[in-house]
Design an enzyme around this catalytic site. Structure first.
Site, PDB file in Angstrom:
ATOM      1  N   CYS A 228       0.808  -1.235   0.000  1.00 53.36           N
ATOM      2  CA  CYS A 228       0.000   0.000   0.000  1.00 53.36           C
ATOM      3  C   CYS A 228       0.834   1.274   0.000  1.00 53.36           C
ATOM      4  CB  CYS A 228      -0.938   0.014   1.200  1.00 53.36           C
ATOM      5  SG  CYS A 228      -1.945  -1.451   1.285  1.00 53.36           S
TER       6      CYS A 228
ATOM      7  N   HIS B 276      -3.517   7.138   3.269  1.00 51.67           N
ATOM      8  CA  HIS B 276      -3.925   5.876   2.661  1.00 51.67           C
ATOM      9  C   HIS B 276      -5.348   5.556   3.099  1.00 51.67           C
ATOM     10  CE1 HIS B 276      -4.114   1.840   1.330  1.00 51.67           C
ATOM     11  NE2 HIS B 276      -3.827   1.255   2.481  1.00 51.67           N
TER      12      HIS B 276
ATOM     13  N   ASN C 141     -10.255  -0.186   0.209  1.00 47.60           N
ATOM     14  CA  ASN C 141      -8.788  -0.095   0.220  1.00 47.60           C
ATOM     15  C   ASN C 141      -8.255  -0.578  -1.127  1.00 47.60           C
ATOM     16  OD1 ASN C 141      -6.054  -0.437   0.590  1.00 47.60           O
ATOM     17  ND2 ASN C 141      -6.232  -1.467   2.566  1.00 47.60           N
TER      18      ASN C 141
HETATM   19  N1  ACO Z   1     -18.559  -9.165   8.895  1.00 48.24           N
HETATM   20  C1  ACO Z   1     -18.985  -9.541  10.112  1.00 48.24           C
HETATM   21  N2  ACO Z   1     -18.159  -9.943  11.075  1.00 48.24           N
HETATM   22  C2  ACO Z   1     -16.845  -9.960  10.810  1.00 48.24           C
HETATM   23  C3  ACO Z   1     -16.332  -9.574   9.557  1.00 48.24           C
HETATM   24  C4  ACO Z   1     -17.248  -9.181   8.577  1.00 48.24           C
HETATM   25  N3  ACO Z   1     -16.865  -8.782   7.340  1.00 48.24           N
HETATM   26  N4  ACO Z   1     -14.980  -9.697   9.598  1.00 48.24           N
HETATM   27  C5  ACO Z   1     -14.649 -10.131  10.821  1.00 48.24           C
HETATM   28  N5  ACO Z   1     -15.784 -10.293  11.548  1.00 48.24           N
HETATM   29  C6  ACO Z   1     -15.906 -10.753  12.927  1.00 48.24           C
HETATM   30  C7  ACO Z   1     -14.716 -11.564  13.405  1.00 48.24           C
HETATM   31  O1  ACO Z   1     -14.833 -12.908  12.993  1.00 48.24           O
HETATM   32  C8  ACO Z   1     -14.804 -11.401  14.886  1.00 48.24           C
HETATM   33  O2  ACO Z   1     -15.778 -12.300  15.377  1.00 48.24           O
HETATM   34  P1  ACO Z   1     -15.568 -13.043  16.790  1.00 48.24           P
HETATM   35  O3  ACO Z   1     -15.487 -11.938  17.810  1.00 48.24           O
HETATM   36  O4  ACO Z   1     -16.764 -13.894  16.893  1.00 48.24           O
HETATM   37  O5  ACO Z   1     -14.268 -13.783  16.660  1.00 48.24           O
HETATM   38  C9  ACO Z   1     -15.363  -9.989  15.064  1.00 48.24           C
HETATM   39  O6  ACO Z   1     -15.943  -9.635  13.795  1.00 48.24           O
HETATM   40  C10 ACO Z   1     -14.304  -8.971  15.432  1.00 48.24           C
HETATM   41  O7  ACO Z   1     -13.202  -9.161  14.557  1.00 48.24           O
HETATM   42  P2  ACO Z   1     -11.951  -8.222  14.627  1.00 48.24           P
HETATM   43  O8  ACO Z   1     -10.983  -8.630  13.563  1.00 48.24           O
HETATM   44  O9  ACO Z   1     -11.446  -8.163  16.020  1.00 48.24           O
HETATM   45  O10 ACO Z   1     -12.647  -6.828  14.253  1.00 48.24           O
HETATM   46  P3  ACO Z   1     -12.035  -5.404  14.238  1.00 48.24           P
HETATM   47  O11 ACO Z   1     -12.874  -4.473  14.985  1.00 48.24           O
HETATM   48  O12 ACO Z   1     -10.562  -5.411  14.535  1.00 48.24           O
HETATM   49  O13 ACO Z   1     -12.190  -5.004  12.704  1.00 48.24           O
HETATM   50  C11 ACO Z   1     -10.872  -4.899  10.709  1.00 48.24           C
HETATM   51  C12 ACO Z   1     -11.579  -5.785  11.704  1.00 48.24           C
HETATM   52  C13 ACO Z   1     -11.906  -4.030  10.006  1.00 48.24           C
HETATM   53  C14 ACO Z   1     -10.157  -5.760   9.695  1.00 48.24           C
HETATM   54  C15 ACO Z   1      -9.863  -3.990  11.452  1.00 48.24           C
HETATM   55  O14 ACO Z   1      -9.042  -4.763  12.308  1.00 48.24           O
HETATM   56  C16 ACO Z   1      -8.998  -3.235  10.522  1.00 48.24           C
HETATM   57  O15 ACO Z   1      -9.454  -2.370   9.814  1.00 48.24           O
HETATM   58  N6  ACO Z   1      -7.688  -3.494  10.556  1.00 48.24           N
HETATM   59  C17 ACO Z   1      -6.762  -2.815   9.694  1.00 48.24           C
HETATM   60  C18 ACO Z   1      -6.759  -3.520   8.416  1.00 48.24           C
HETATM   61  C19 ACO Z   1      -6.346  -2.605   7.320  1.00 48.24           C
HETATM   62  O16 ACO Z   1      -6.917  -1.555   7.140  1.00 48.24           O
HETATM   63  N7  ACO Z   1      -5.347  -3.025   6.637  1.00 48.24           N
HETATM   64  C20 ACO Z   1      -4.906  -2.275   5.565  1.00 48.24           C
HETATM   65  C21 ACO Z   1      -3.626  -1.599   5.877  1.00 48.24           C
HETATM   66  S1  ACO Z   1      -2.391  -2.356   5.024  1.00 48.24           S
HETATM   67  C22 ACO Z   1      -2.942  -2.502   3.506  1.00 48.24           C
HETATM   68  O17 ACO Z   1      -3.611  -1.629   3.069  1.00 48.24           O
HETATM   69  C23 ACO Z   1      -2.729  -3.755   2.758  1.00 48.24           C
END
Ligand code: ACO
Length: 332
Positions: A114, A259, A289
């Site tokens: 990214c 980003h 993204n």
């Molecule tokens: N829909 C519904 N539920 C979901 C989904 C979905 N699409 N995805 C995950 N869940 C569930 C998980 O299974 C988990 O369930 P559980 O509690 O029963 O185990 C619950 O939601 C919470 O999951 P987390 O991963 O802890 O959720 P979080 O609040 O951290 O959000 C997310 C996840 C959106 C991926 C967040 O961590 C995030 O944005 N991280 C940064 C990722 C990113 O932006 N990367 C890009 C930067 S680098 C690059 O661009 C390549």
């Protein structure tokens, strides 16, 4: 080194036509528009229907060249930043070069996930420093859907396809209405954190044999929560570093283009930097993204929407797999 000027004379961006909304995902995986919106800010993303990296990049490049008032024949270098090239060999820059009808100049790919566009800008800045006749095309294009497992709800809802492009020249073109001077770039990487965000399958450490099915490691795999924390911290640090070494403060910046990965990451960065929301560019809700393409798409859109005018100072900042991160300052 002859000089320290590299002028951003043209920008362009392109999104494939097909749009996939959060509601479209509801029939594919166990998710909801409410979950995706509150956790990421994303409402929809554009999806390639057969267009490869160089196809999307070509459309963005043509726009950027038009804005710069240059023909492909006037280019001296083509840089493609991507981790989803059309093929490993030829590289996507060579494929793009052929589509542009240009030959016998340098063309290479850069893969820093990214952060690709920011790295591409720094390479272009170096090339412009070597020759005031340099015209460097930097294209960031990603077909992330080619490396996303649609059934993995924790990643598939986050990403979209798209391309952005910029032309940098070693000398300021006369009579150009909106021309930015790329005054500084700050780049970072930390390989010890690489395992938190990977696309492994098909690499030489994870080779695919004839007839073998791909496994989950062929697709993007990510420790979302960890990536989130590092993204906020690293983008903040690299933004402050580039500002401080140029004797600037966040309030001196007219537009910050981060980003576009997740609205919560962008909001956390804005809060740490104490940014006025009017000085922050956000379009993650429309495109998701798009990895390396996200910053130049946002830059191109900001220019199109007249959010950047002559005299403005623009800060771009990105974070991605590797980990890699970086910032760039453009004085318009
Ligand atoms: N829909 C519904 N539920 C979901 C989904 C979905 N699409 N995805 C995950 N869940 C569930 C998980 O299974 C988990 O369930 P559980 O509690 O029963 O185990 C619950 O939601 C919470 O999951 P987390 O991963 O802890 O959720 P979080 O609040 O951290 O959000 C997310 C996840 C959106 C991926 C967040 O961590 C995030 O944005 N991280 C940064 C990722 C990113 O932006 N990367 C890009 C930067 S680098 C690059 O661009 C390549």
């Amino acid at each position: 080194m002859k000089q320290n000027n590299s002028f951003l004379t043209g920008c362009g961006f392109h999104l494939p036509e097909k749009v996939m909304t959060n509601h479209d995902f509801e029939s594919l995986v166990d998710t909801s528009d409410e979950w995706i919106t509150t956790r990421t800010g994303i409402k929809q993303r554009h999806i390639s229907t057969g267009q490869a990296c160089s196809d999307l990049g070509y459309q963005a490049a043509v726009q950027a060249l038009h804005e710069a008032g240059l023909t492909p024949q006037q280019l001296t270098h083509v840089l493609m930043t991507t981790f989803t090239p059309d093929t490993h060999i030829p590289n996507a820059a060579c494929v793009l070069l052929e589509k542009l009808g240009q030959r016998n100049i340098a063309a290479m790919d850069i893969n820093t996930a990214c952060t690709g566009f920011i790295y591409g800008l720094e390479v272009a800045r170096g090339l412009c420093a070597l020759s005031e006749d340099a015209n460097v095309l930097v294209v960031a294009s990603e077909v992330l859907t080619s490396r996303v497992n649609i059934k993995d709800r924790s990643t598939s809802v986050l990403f979209g396809d798209g391309a952005g492009a910029a032309v940098l020249s070693g000398s300021r073109p006369p009579g150009h209405e909106l021309c930015g001077n790329l005054t500084d770039v700050c780049l970072k990487a930390d390989g010890s954190l690489g395992e938190l965000l990977t696309v492994k399958g098909g690499g030489s450490a994870y080779p695919l044999r004839l007839g073998q099915m791909v496994s989950e490691n062929f697709f993007i795999q990510m420790e979302g929560r960890e990536v989130f924390k590092h993204a906020v911290r690293s983008m903040f640090n690299v933004s402050m570093e580039i500002l401080e070494r140029n004797n600037l403060r966040p309030e001196d910046v007219n537009l910050v283009i981060p980003h576009q990965a997740n609205i919560r990451i962008i909001d956390a960065l804005a809060k740490k930097m104490n940014l006025d929301p009017d000085n922050l560019f956000v379009n993650v809700q429309k495109y998701g993204n798009t990895s390396a393409a996200s910053v130049p798409i946002a830059l191109g859109e900001a220019i199109q929407l007249k959010r950047i005018k002559a005299g403005d100072l623009v800060l771009m900042v990105a974070f991605g797999g590797g980990f890699t991160w970086g910032s760039a300052l453009v004085q318009y």
